[in-house]
Design an enzyme around this catalytic site. Structure first.
Site, mmCIF file in Angstrom:
data_model
loop_
_atom_site.group_PDB
_atom_site.id
_atom_site.type_symbol
_atom_site.label_atom_id
_atom_site.label_comp_id
_atom_site.label_asym_id
_atom_site.label_seq_id
_atom_site.Cartn_x
_atom_site.Cartn_y
_atom_site.Cartn_z
ATOM 1 N N GLU A 1 -2.944 15.062 -0.430
ATOM 2 C CA GLU A 1 -3.180 14.103 -1.506
ATOM 3 C C GLU A 1 -3.415 12.769 -0.817
ATOM 4 O O GLU A 1 -2.496 12.200 -0.223
ATOM 5 C CB GLU A 1 -1.957 14.065 -2.435
ATOM 6 C CG GLU A 1 -2.284 13.506 -3.805
ATOM 7 C CD GLU A 1 -1.850 12.074 -3.964
ATOM 8 O OE1 GLU A 1 -2.698 11.194 -3.674
ATOM 9 O OE2 GLU A 1 -0.697 11.833 -4.342
ATOM 10 N N CYS B 1 -2.026 5.274 -4.467
ATOM 11 C CA CYS B 1 -3.289 5.910 -4.071
ATOM 12 C C CYS B 1 -4.300 5.933 -5.204
ATOM 13 O O CYS B 1 -5.500 5.954 -4.957
ATOM 14 C CB CYS B 1 -3.029 7.306 -3.526
ATOM 15 S SG CYS B 1 -1.879 8.222 -4.526
ATOM 16 N N GLU C 1 -16.304 -4.291 4.062
ATOM 17 C CA GLU C 1 -15.133 -3.475 4.362
ATOM 18 C C GLU C 1 -15.274 -2.794 5.704
ATOM 19 O O GLU C 1 -14.327 -2.695 6.457
ATOM 20 C CB GLU C 1 -14.955 -2.396 3.292
ATOM 21 C CG GLU C 1 -14.291 -2.933 2.061
ATOM 22 C CD GLU C 1 -14.082 -1.834 1.052
ATOM 23 O OE1 GLU C 1 -13.727 -2.155 -0.060
ATOM 24 O OE2 GLU C 1 -14.282 -0.657 1.400
ATOM 25 N N LYS D 1 9.607 15.274 5.676
ATOM 26 C CA LYS D 1 9.571 14.126 6.587
ATOM 27 C C LYS D 1 9.198 12.871 5.807
ATOM 28 O O LYS D 1 8.048 12.670 5.443
ATOM 29 C CB LYS D 1 8.558 14.318 7.725
ATOM 30 C CG LYS D 1 8.822 13.292 8.833
ATOM 31 C CD LYS D 1 7.641 12.971 9.691
ATOM 32 C CE LYS D 1 6.711 11.977 9.112
ATOM 33 N NZ LYS D 1 7.274 10.627 8.860
HETATM 34 P P1 ADP Z 1 0.294 4.507 6.219
HETATM 35 O O1 ADP Z 1 -0.621 4.184 7.341
HETATM 36 O O2 ADP Z 1 -0.038 3.820 4.981
HETATM 37 O O3 ADP Z 1 1.752 4.412 6.580
HETATM 38 P P2 ADP Z 1 0.088 7.318 6.679
HETATM 39 O O4 ADP Z 1 -0.854 8.251 6.041
HETATM 40 O O5 ADP Z 1 -0.115 7.070 8.126
HETATM 41 O O6 ADP Z 1 0.027 6.019 5.831
HETATM 42 O O7 ADP Z 1 1.583 7.807 6.467
HETATM 43 C C1 ADP Z 1 1.999 8.724 5.508
HETATM 44 C C2 ADP Z 1 2.952 9.703 6.151
HETATM 45 O O8 ADP Z 1 2.256 10.375 7.195
HETATM 46 C C3 ADP Z 1 4.186 9.084 6.798
HETATM 47 O O9 ADP Z 1 5.305 9.925 6.602
HETATM 48 C C4 ADP Z 1 3.809 9.043 8.268
HETATM 49 O O10 ADP Z 1 4.922 9.054 9.126
HETATM 50 C C5 ADP Z 1 3.022 10.336 8.393
HETATM 51 N N1 ADP Z 1 2.112 10.388 9.557
HETATM 52 C C6 ADP Z 1 1.464 9.366 10.157
HETATM 53 N N2 ADP Z 1 0.727 9.818 11.194
HETATM 54 C C7 ADP Z 1 0.899 11.157 11.251
HETATM 55 C C8 ADP Z 1 0.400 12.208 12.090
HETATM 56 N N3 ADP Z 1 -0.434 11.959 13.091
HETATM 57 N N4 ADP Z 1 0.784 13.471 11.839
HETATM 58 C C9 ADP Z 1 1.623 13.757 10.818
HETATM 59 N N5 ADP Z 1 2.134 12.813 9.994
HETATM 60 C C10 ADP Z 1 1.786 11.530 10.192
#
Ligand code: ADP
Length: 532
Positions: free
Chosen positions: A272, A306, A405, A196
């Protein structure tokens, strides 16, 4: 509202080159629309204009992708596809990616906003090498024979078996590289994959899916389902028929994924996550050389990394001299304003307006708290979500930028989509922008204390020409990766991952194979019943 979208979008690069990108979900080696017709609009961060509309997986699509992945694991992959052939397919995939590297670098630049040159010179070669590295592993995954009986009538052996169906959720900052880090070990180990990509940058993974079919992987071995995190990502993390979830992204989302795994089928989890990595300059360092590592360590990919070295600690005796070198090095950093395809441009805009505004809020908060802006400190006023490479100085421990922060987290979490999770967010925030915060220190003991004073532990770097000090300091830093007299470089052969709240498990190297395999112990009895 369901939208009819063309199956392919034709994109144009600034140099006039054209590229067709499929817009469907990739399931069973075919591109298909989402059952409910859900879509994602992907925006070009340089032009702020719509780049493409692609299908977005909802729960129904995730069920279909998982069923396809399970079927492939049972029938054409896993135990039914010889390891040597798995390696051959992965090598073919790497060859195809190499053939199309220029197009993929351009696509990364269009969708994410990163420098096309950096994508071409760093992201793509590293990703191709990563897939080749794991191609080599496919036929070198095996167990042990364990002697349990002197007479040789009884023995134990282990088999290293794939987990099965693996969901892999990746972020938007290094699309092809994160994809390669994830699918390489998983496919080499014999797992099937449901990838995904982020809703912010779905295009590189969709284009990559074409190569999977062209390489000849059996249908269902690799499925790709762009979707919004809380929809498709959450459905994968909580799915009862998924054996493992691997995630790269924010600590907050990592917590949600682990929780979803725990509450569903206790699927295996590797994470990660974020960092606030310290970068330390001791007085014996080669200051000029160290300065280029510091700027590269924070400004590369606009700090959307990261393991970006966002906290700089400089020994007081060389503070002024080092800051001079640092500013000189920052001035050489060409951010690619308005054109991230320009040769020599090392940067580009941030991936989204929300991301850019988060950086604006952070820096304004630091200014209010009394920190001085040594370099940059504002957004770019032209088109595109650029933020100027920024150095914030005069930060002392008692100024508590950390406290600042927390206040900012509250503002951010109230105004953004995270508001539902305010309580679990008090773990520090990674700014994820080109912002370096500089502090002074006096002694080695003091700086180790400062460097480790964080809930994160992804990376840490330091510069010193004192060999004894190098030994002491590398052993004292609490981080999964420590860079000595350099910063940020990674090798496909060496593991990467986090201490503390920066993650669980290791990616890359032989360690990543462990993320996709489980050990079966087989106990043998050759005694014909003559021994107990
Ligand atoms: P950012 O906020 O920087 O976009 P995220 O950690 O939210 O970072 O996003 C990283 C990945 O995690 C993306 O593919 C996002 O769609 C996915 N993601 C975000 N929220 C969820 C969730 N609740 N469950 C599973 N995957 C998620």
């Amino acid at each position: 509202m369901a939208k009819q979208i063309p199956a392919v979008v034709n994109l144009a690069f600034p140099n006039g080159r054209k590229l067709d990108v499929p817009t469907g979900l990739f399931i069973d080696n075919k591109f298909v629309p989402s059952v409910e017709g859900a879509t994602i609009d992907s925006i070009n961060p340089v032009t702020e204009e719509l780049l493409a509309t692609v299908s977005s997986a909802t729960e129904q699509d995730i069920d279909i992708a998982v069923a396809s992945s399970r079927n492939a694991f049972k029938t054409v992959w896993g135990r039914n596809f010889p390891p040597v052939q798995r390696g051959k397919l992965l090598n073919r995939l790497a060859d195809l990616l190499e053939r199309d590297a220029e197009a993929f670098a351009g696509l990364e630049a269009l969708d994410n906003g990163k420098s096309a040159q950096v994508a071409r010179e760093v992201d793509l070669p590293d990703s191709i090498a990563c897939i080749r590295y794991y191609a080599g592993w496919a036929d070198k995954i095996f167990g042990q024979t364990i002697e349990v009986d002197d007479k040789g009538l009884k023995s134990a052996s282990t088999r290293v078996e794939p987990f099965g169906v693996c969901a892999q959720i990746i972020p938007w900052n290094y699309n092809i590289m994160m994809l390669a880090w994830k699918i390489g070990p998983a496919l080499a180990a014999g797992c099937t994959v449901i990838l995904k990509p982020s809703e912010l940058t779905p295009l590189p993974a969709l284009k990559f899916s074409e190569l999977v079919a062209e390489a000849g992987f059996p249908p269902g071995v690799f499925n790709c389902v762009p979707s919004y995190g809380p929809i498709g990502g959450a459905a994968l993390a909580s799915h009862l028929n998924v054996d493992k979830v691997a995630f790269t992204g924010s600590t907050l989302t990592g917590r949600k994924i682990m929780q979803a795994a725990a509450l569903s089928n206790l699927k295996k989890v590797t994470l990660e996550l974020g960092g606030k990595s310290p970068h330390i300059i001791f007085e014996s360092a080669n200051l000029k050389d160290a300065a280029t590592h510091v700027t590269g360590g924070i400004f590369l990919n606009q700090g959307q990394d990261c393991s970006a070295g966002s906290r700089l600690y400089v020994q007081a005796s060389v503070y002024d001299a080092f800051l001079k070198e640092l500013k000189a090095s920052a001035e050489e950093w060409t951010a690619g304003y308005g054109d991230n395809f320009k040769e020599g441009a090392l940067g580009g805009p941030l991936v989204s307006k929300a991301q850019r505004d988060k950086v604006v809020n952070y820096v304004e908060g630091a200014k209010e708290a009394g920190a001085s802006i040594l370099y940059g400190g504002t957004k770019w006023e032209g088109k595109g979500w650029y933020y100027l490479p920024t150095i914030i100085g005069d930060v002392t421990p008692d100024m508590k930028v950390v406290k600042e922060e927390v206040r900012l987290i509250i503002i951010l979490f109230i105004h953004h989509r995270y508001s539902d999770d305010l309580r679990s967010s008090f773990v520090g925030v990674k700014i994820f922008g080109p912002v370096l915060v500089v502090s002074k220190f006096n002694t080695e003991e003091e700086v180790i204390e400062l460097a480790n004073n964080t809930t994160y532990g992804l990376g840490a770097g330091f510069h010193s020409s004192d060999a004894n000090q190098c030994q002491r300091v590398q052993a004292s830093l609490e981080a999964g990766t420590v860079w000595v007299n350099q910063y940020g470089l990674l090798y496909n052969q060496s593991p990467f991952g986090g201490y503390k709240q920066s993650g669980i498990g290791r990616e890359l190297g032989s360690y990543a194979i462990d993320n996709y395999t489980q050990i079966k112990t087989v106990l043998w009895d050759y005694s014909g019943g003559s021994s107990q």
